[in-house]
Enzyme design. Sequence first.
Site: not given
Ligand code: NAD
Length: 502
Positions: A245, A279
């Site tokens: 997502e 998002c």
């Molecule tokens: P992010 O991608 O920076 O981090 C998301 C998660 O992934 C965090 O828990 C982070 O610690 C983890 N992570 C980071 N690197 C990783 C790796 N190499 N391996 C495994 N896990 C890792 O995103 P964010 O800044 O936390 O969230 C914002 C993003 O999320 C935006 O793009 C937003 O649109 C999206 N989002 C999507 C939805 C949806 O339902 N489609 C909902 C909420 C947020």
Amino acid sequence: MTHTPATSREAGPATFSSLDPATGKVLADHPVHGPADVADAVGRTRRAAERWAALPAAGRRSRLLAWKRELAGRLDSVASTVAAETGKPRTDAELELLLTLGHLDWAARHAGRLLRRRRVGSGWLAANQAATVVHRPLGVIGVIGPWNYPVYTPMGSIGYALAAGNGVVFKPSEYTPATGVALAEAFDAAVPEFTGLLTVVTGAGPTGEALARAGVDKVAFTGSPGTARKVMAVCAESLTPMLAECGGKDAVIVTADADLDTAADAIVWGAMGNAGQTCAGVERVYAVREIHDDLCRRVVERAGQLRPGTGTDASYGPMTMPSQTQVVARHVAEAVAAGAVTALGGGDSVADPFVAPVVLTGVPEDSPAMTEETFGPVVVVNAVADAQQAVDLANASRYALGAAVFCGSRRTGARLAARLRAGAVSVNSVLGFAAVPALPFGGSGDSGFGRVHGAAGLLAFTAPQSVTVRRFAPPVDLTSFATPAARKARAAALVRGLHRRR
Ligand code: NAD
């Protein structure tokens, strides 16, 4: 100001601090869980999950509803934690929790009926077989969550995965670890005999990576498409399935006969709420030329009254993640340099950690403000010749998550919705789908793949098992060497004839 969670290793196991995004002050310290901790968590959860899967569906339902009631009772304290870690207003955090309770309730009440064994027709060639299919839990789901909706978003996976009979190891965002811990504490309090079924591991990217490597049966990831690609590469090594997502660049279409006050109100809320860090928030608006200026005026009027800040009268809070402020600044600056008009605010509106509302018009379609996720309180309202051009431009994004249509006719609105490349569309509201638990949610392209919520969101955490039971010997056994070739040929001709006639 830097308020990225900081890691410390001075004494004992490594920890990191969660910070108040408005002030940068430390809220709490949390352990950095490494691969060994994550493996332990997965093992503990797997043992609990085996007992959980063995319960009758009614047993899981009653326990999940007990958890829901516990969360409802703790709503004030969990909302405070969410507000402290994200900086969002308390009322927004409460709404997030209320929406989550609705989803948990739905998942708990519908899983038994939707996943139970059911009979299916067996067809001409297998008329002697009774055929059934059941949707069984996968085992342990690794949930990796974001910070922007730190309860609602991961619970779209956690609640549905548990309802489908799985255990969950949850890695909340490093910006919102206490929120994740609070969810698991409420579960343990409500369902003590299944302590460990929902386990939280804390840390940043490396902890998430360790979870993806830990032999879980599926990874449910919510976050940016860049991180999704990294997680997917890790999952590929062990063929661990994944749900992604990711972000969005949601478009709103406004037709000439739309109620412009309703549209403007919804656009401003969808674009600026949660400081634009949604998002499926509104980032692009395509308004037909006849009403474009009128709509812009109404949007500017409403957005101009918003006040970012802290406290009860703040419309929205700070940028939770400091690096995002730079993205917002770049998008606004590049749009203006390319000839966009700043209808409200501009480059000066973008400060750390509070970004004032920005409304842009006439932004070229190839500008980053139109092609990349801005994730800030910025909205572009561009004029289009007609609804067809609006649909074409809305669909021309590499993201495809949510969308909305504002239209005087509900029927025309629904027709336009059907032409949009988006996982979920609201007509005459924004984010209308988010509050309907029966509706699946998810996207395609850079918005990811797979669905949370609804029946699809339960099925996402199951694997179908098909069973046939032979009821009687077939008149002609086509799967036996003992059946004479001539009888097989007659049976084959009969079945072929049936297919040719129907
Ligand atoms: P992010 O991608 O920076 O981090 C998301 C998660 O992934 C965090 O828990 C982070 O610690 C983890 N992570 C980071 N690197 C990783 C790796 N190499 N391996 C495994 N896990 C890792 O995103 P964010 O800044 O936390 O969230 C914002 C993003 O999320 C935006 O793009 C937003 O649109 C999206 N989002 C999507 C939805 C949806 O339902 N489609 C909902 C909420 C947020």
